[in-house]
Motif scaffolding. Structure first.
Motif, PDB file in Angstrom:
ATOM      1  N   SER A 120       0.843  -1.184   0.000  1.00  0.00           N
ATOM      2  CA  SER A 120       0.000   0.000   0.000  1.00  0.00           C
ATOM      3  C   SER A 120       0.880   1.237   0.000  1.00  0.00           C
ATOM      4  CB  SER A 120      -0.893   0.023   1.239  1.00  0.00           C
ATOM      5  OG  SER A 120      -0.112   0.318   2.378  1.00  0.00           O
ATOM      6  N   GLU A 121       0.328   2.343  -0.489  1.00  0.00           N
ATOM      7  CA  GLU A 121       1.000   3.645  -0.446  1.00  0.00           C
ATOM      8  C   GLU A 121      -0.034   4.703  -0.109  1.00  0.00           C
ATOM      9  OE1 GLU A 121       3.101   4.466  -4.105  1.00  0.00           O
ATOM     10  OE2 GLU A 121       3.977   2.464  -4.139  1.00  0.00           O
ATOM     11  N   TRP A 122       0.409   5.707   0.634  1.00  0.00           N
ATOM     12  CA  TRP A 122      -0.476   6.819   0.999  1.00  0.00           C
ATOM     13  C   TRP A 122       0.289   8.116   0.744  1.00  0.00           C
ATOM     14  CZ3 TRP A 122      -1.491   9.066   6.440  1.00  0.00           C
ATOM     15  CH2 TRP A 122      -2.578   9.957   6.395  1.00  0.00           C
ATOM     16  N   HIS A 123      -0.208   8.903  -0.206  1.00  0.00           N
ATOM     17  CA  HIS A 123       0.528  10.066  -0.723  1.00  0.00           C
ATOM     18  C   HIS A 123      -0.117  11.399  -0.398  1.00  0.00           C
ATOM     19  CE1 HIS A 123       3.501   8.148  -3.392  1.00  0.00           C
ATOM     20  NE2 HIS A 123       2.624   7.163  -3.476  1.00  0.00           N
ATOM     21  N   HIS A 124       0.739  12.382  -0.124  1.00  0.00           N
ATOM     22  CA  HIS A 124       0.328  13.783  -0.051  1.00  0.00           C
ATOM     23  C   HIS A 124       1.270  14.618  -0.902  1.00  0.00           C
ATOM     24  CE1 HIS A 124      -2.095  12.492   3.325  1.00  0.00           C
ATOM     25  NE2 HIS A 124      -2.745  13.654   3.223  1.00  0.00           N
ATOM     26  N   LYS A 125       0.718  15.566  -1.607  1.00  0.00           N
ATOM     27  CA  LYS A 125       1.539  16.423  -2.467  1.00  0.00           C
ATOM     28  C   LYS A 125       1.070  17.866  -2.318  1.00  0.00           C
ATOM     29  CE  LYS A 125       3.056  16.556  -7.334  1.00  0.00           C
ATOM     30  NZ  LYS A 125       3.142  15.680  -8.534  1.00  0.00           N
ATOM     31  N   TYR A 126       2.016  18.773  -2.119  1.00  0.00           N
ATOM     32  CA  TYR A 126       1.739  20.190  -1.898  1.00  0.00           C
ATOM     33  C   TYR A 126       2.443  20.994  -2.982  1.00  0.00           C
ATOM     34  CZ  TYR A 126       0.734  18.130   2.621  1.00  0.00           C
ATOM     35  OH  TYR A 126       0.250  17.314   3.609  1.00  0.00           O
ATOM     36  N   ILE A 127       1.675  21.670  -3.820  1.00  0.00           N
ATOM     37  CA  ILE A 127       2.257  22.455  -4.913  1.00  0.00           C
ATOM     38  C   ILE A 127       2.063  23.940  -4.618  1.00  0.00           C
ATOM     39  CG2 ILE A 127       2.240  22.895  -7.393  1.00  0.00           C
ATOM     40  CD1 ILE A 127       0.980  20.140  -7.781  1.00  0.00           C
ATOM     41  N   PHE A 128       3.177  24.664  -4.515  1.00  0.00           N
ATOM     42  CA  PHE A 128       3.134  26.102  -4.273  1.00  0.00           C
ATOM     43  C   PHE A 128       3.485  26.834  -5.565  1.00  0.00           C
ATOM     44  CE2 PHE A 128       4.153  24.038  -0.290  1.00  0.00           C
ATOM     45  CZ  PHE A 128       3.278  24.641   0.609  1.00  0.00           C
ATOM     46  N   ASP A 129       2.617  27.709  -6.008  1.00  0.00           N
ATOM     47  CA  ASP A 129       2.861  28.469  -7.233  1.00  0.00           C
ATOM     48  C   ASP A 129       3.570  29.770  -6.869  1.00  0.00           C
ATOM     49  OD1 ASP A 129       2.815  29.950  -9.526  1.00  0.00           O
ATOM     50  OD2 ASP A 129       0.734  29.494 -10.034  1.00  0.00           O
ATOM     51  N   THR A 130       4.882  29.824  -7.109  1.00  0.00           N
ATOM     52  CA  THR A 130       5.669  30.991  -6.673  1.00  0.00           C
ATOM     53  C   THR A 130       5.310  32.249  -7.474  1.00  0.00           C
ATOM     54  OG1 THR A 130       7.484  30.533  -8.192  1.00  0.00           O
ATOM     55  CG2 THR A 130       7.623  29.529  -6.004  1.00  0.00           C
ATOM     56  N   LEU A 131       4.639  32.084  -8.617  1.00  0.00           N
ATOM     57  CA  LEU A 131       4.221  33.255  -9.390  1.00  0.00           C
ATOM     58  C   LEU A 131       2.934  33.861  -8.853  1.00  0.00           C
ATOM     59  CD1 LEU A 131       4.899  32.526 -13.164  1.00  0.00           C
ATOM     60  CD2 LEU A 131       6.341  33.617 -11.468  1.00  0.00           C
ATOM     61  N   HIS A 132       2.225  33.139  -7.987  1.00  0.00           N
ATOM     62  CA  HIS A 132       0.968  33.639  -7.429  1.00  0.00           C
ATOM     63  C   HIS A 132       0.991  33.550  -5.921  1.00  0.00           C
ATOM     64  CE1 HIS A 132      -0.244  32.965 -11.619  1.00  0.00           C
ATOM     65  NE2 HIS A 132      -1.020  34.009 -11.401  1.00  0.00           N
ATOM     66  N   GLY A 133       1.962  34.198  -5.318  1.00  0.00           N
ATOM     67  CA  GLY A 133       2.022  34.290  -3.864  1.00  0.00           C
ATOM     68  C   GLY A 133       2.023  32.942  -3.167  1.00  0.00           C
TER      69      GLY A 133
END
Lengths: 381, 381, 381
Positions: A272-285
């Motif tokens: 099993s795998e349990w994933h979290h992903k956080y994407i920060f857009d540096t062009l929009h604060g």
């Protein structure tokens, strides 16, 4: 680089075998080993092969097709010393160099790798496409895999008994397969810690073909941080998830983590795998998009329970859930799969049939779903 | 896919030879055979190499040139069992995977093939470019060949004596080399029936290098139907004949048939093909274009008649006629060719010189024609 | 090209070795030799890897990066006879066929080559990237190399003692690597005469790893003329120098000459080149641009002087000057480089560290310059 007819000593200094990695040529002092294997994967799929990603993909359907899905040339071995190992793999049908790496594996607890390879971030991606339990990776692989990256890595195995650990720590360019330079001066940093609590690590391979008499199990945690224009990676290199745009160098800061488990015992295997992903857009604060996903998968050779059940037949199932944006309600993709593997000769020659039910739920469109059937022959030569 | 230094048994289990397919590694139990060969083809052509297709091509002329015409890496053999055969071929100078197939050849009368290969629709296309009698295929090959396709096929040889037949029946995607999916849900269906009326089939190879003491001859009929955007196929994949447009999936229904003959006897070899092709444009009320073409070709080792004539020299000639549109008058292309082959070592190392006269007749332009001279060295290593 | 299971004689007719060209398979009668080797080159560079070409390149700087710089598959040997040699080399990471040639080397004084290879115009370009003394070729290589071309060549070695000469004379298409036809009917003609005044030629290899006990030295003059759209050549094929435009077939007549020297003696090695290039623009009344450049390079194994100095360590330096237009004042580019090589196993496994100072002087902009540091691991397997 002229080729001269070097005066060759008449006697051979190598033995020639067919072994587990194909053709194997090895010097008698074992200073040099050369292995060559080709692998073919044929696939028939209806109504289409690729996982649908959008609502439109569901509506349009696919095209029933037969194709050469993978055509690989694999070369590996060691040179000068048994602990100086190398491996390269070329995708013949796409003309892509996939793997290309050198490994210094002198001590169990401290090894070094340089080149391009599949980051060990997730078990399902790291397992070779020729040694999978299901026909292919789950629905969440597209969004969470780091795929292949270029860089350097330290790794090894420490401790023993219940305190047995494997670790991987890498610095990579973070721009995906085939990129020859970094987009900015931000590297990708990746780490994985795996607890082999039964006293030994579990191989990266699908299905308990070895029929482990003693249970072998692991739990692992991985994390990665990267800044690049890309929000996903695949064999094609860096790319974009829906709603993102690879237009500006270093635009996105992406942080991810994964909790993973795997077990094999007497023909049973689960992972099993349990994933979290956080994407920060540096062009929009540094606007944040958070995504989440998991799968659980298990397979069994029922010959272990019912003697008349064919020894070569494994049945496996997987449930996958993916939320592309955890801040939206009713934002869910799901895959339920059932597969049968017939192992003519282990993973080297096997037939797989699989049925999937895939569905998509999105706040702005009606829920859609549908079945897919695929059959595949994978053979290593 | 980590590479482990498997404990190799010291003793070799394979023999290593140079044979007819290049380097050959074979296990002593003959369960595994691996063959590797590279092939080079160098060509000098003046005033140009490619067959002119239009009136403008004739007017503009070509460019005298020397080039690497073909650079092939060929890998084949069998794995697990002698009847489980495989073959792949890669064009190094174009980075194209050409052939890629697995064959189950357990019984003479029923064999199975899956992958990508040259459809057995025409003798001249199926003969390897390294085993041709003339320098290259005839003027009509461009319009009538199916070239390489992906799919599955049943084939075999039935009967004996005067009732000896070979057959091929295939279902293919019909989108040409390198396409990984079908454009629509219409497949290509192809069949060929060959009557080996002298009691044995004739190999797909140019020139009677074996000097058959008994005549061997065949007649064959092939037919194919396909719906796709394409009206012709080549190594580049699907393409369009003049006046057609590969813009819409499934636009053209194309039906074709071919009548073929071939004979070899005491150094003489002859072969012919007669083609019809019917293209229906489904976007314009199934408007029909009908094209027709044929060639006849023969070669002889005159050493058989005149002892002083060099044993290694074959002289061959071909006449080809092509009508791109049978409904138009004066719509004709023609090729007359004379070739000399010097076989240093059979087809494995040969020099070919050829002179062609090519001409084009079209209702709207004056008739044009011209000579071409080419010289070629083909060598397998 | 069906694969038949030829009846193989059980006994091997080849010996199998690991030798200087990697895996080597040779028939016992030495009629066939097959060699296979792969080579990896990993490079870390800061602030960037490529030589800056313009003022802007200096201002923008590069991106610190780690990359697979070269990934080569090399196959060579001989076939049918020991003097019928072949060689091909494929760049796996770019999917480019680099070398592809056949050589008839029957007599020392007269040999023949056909195919695609690096023209022997300059010593630094002809030396394999895996056998260089510095990390890479000098600043002037970009502007003056002919790189790889397709064609035919005669070459050999004449005379003896102080009157020992090597020569090369080639006719080539002059359109660079990978081009399958000439752009016009003008070929490239190339010649090189090398005076081996110490009685024997010097190999094309960087560094005196063999520790020549007797001095070996050469001086050579090369010249070339070509008409094509291209003003420079690289692995990518034909291209344009700054201010030129590859838009019209046969636009530029380019004449070049090079004076070269090289010497090796007891661990010391030195070499130099002096280049002139004349570009005539046939679209603008044969307007002439003249460029000039030279480098001088030397390396030494200081173990020869100081016993405690490591035997495997070589120190080398190079000074390069390039004038893109000799008619402009203050038009100068300069590279000063210092390199250390650690030879684990000759050129087959070596580590190189290099520091460069690069500068650009141009009449229209202020003078700019900067340091670069690179480290590289090159390994043949």
């Amino acid at each position: 680089d002229t080729i001269k007819t070097d005066t060759l000593v008449d006697a051979s200094n190598m033995s020639v075998r067919y072994g587990s990695k194909g053709i194997e040529l090895q010097t008698k002092d074992n200073k040099f080993l050369f292995q060559l294997q080709s692998r073919f994967q044929f696939r028939f799929a209806t109504p289409g092969d690729a996982d649908p990603v959008t609502y439109d993909d569901y509506l349009q359907g696919g095209h029933t097709g037969f194709k050469i899905n993978r055509a690989r040339l694999k070369v590996g071995g060691h040179a000068f010393e048994p602990w100086l190992k190398y491996y390269w793999e070329y995708e013949l049908s796409q003309s892509n160099l996939l793997d290309f790496r050198i490994m210094i594996e002198r001590y169990k607890w401290l090894n070094f790798k340089a080149g391009q390879w599949k980051a060990e971030f997730t078990r399902e991606r790291f397992i070779s496409s020729g040694e999978q339990q299901m026909m292919d990776r789950s629905l969440i692989n597209r969004s969470f895999t780091l795929d292949r990256q270029q860089g350097v890595e330290l790794y090894g195995e420490l401790g023993k008994g219940i305190a047995d650990f494997s670790y991987w720590a890498a610095a990579m360019t973070g721009t995906g397969r085939g990129n020859t330079k970094n987009d900015d001066n931000h590297l990708m940093y990746f780490g994985r810690l795996q607890w082999n609590f039964m006293g030994e690590p579990l191989e990266f391979e699908g299905g308990d073909l070895e029929h482990h008499e003693k249970p072998v199990a692991i739990v692992a945690a991985s994390a990665v941080t990267n800044q690049s224009p890309y929000t996903r990676f695949s064999q094609a290199g860096g790319g974009s998830l829906e709603g993102f745009n690879a237009d500006t160098a270093g635009r996105y800061r992406v942080n991810q983590w994964n909790l993973e488990s795997a077990l094999m015992y007497k023909g049973f295997s689960g992972q099993s795998e349990w994933h979290h992903k956080y994407i920060f857009d540096t062009l929009h604060g540094n606007a944040l998009t958070e995504m989440e996903g998991y799968y659980a998968q298990a397979g069994y050779f029922f010959h272990g329970l019912i003697e008349s059940f064919p020894r070569q037949l494994e049945i496996a199932a997987r449930e996958t859930v993916y939320r592309p944006n955890v801040d939206l309600r009713n934002n869910l993709q799901r895959e339920t799969s059932l597969a049968c593997n017939w192992f003519f000769k282990g993973h080297k020659n096997k037939l797989t049939a699989e049925v999937n039910y895939l569905s998509l739920q999105d706040p702005t469109v009606p829920m859609v779903g549908g079945y897919r059937f695929r059959i595949q022959w994978d053979i290593s030569l």
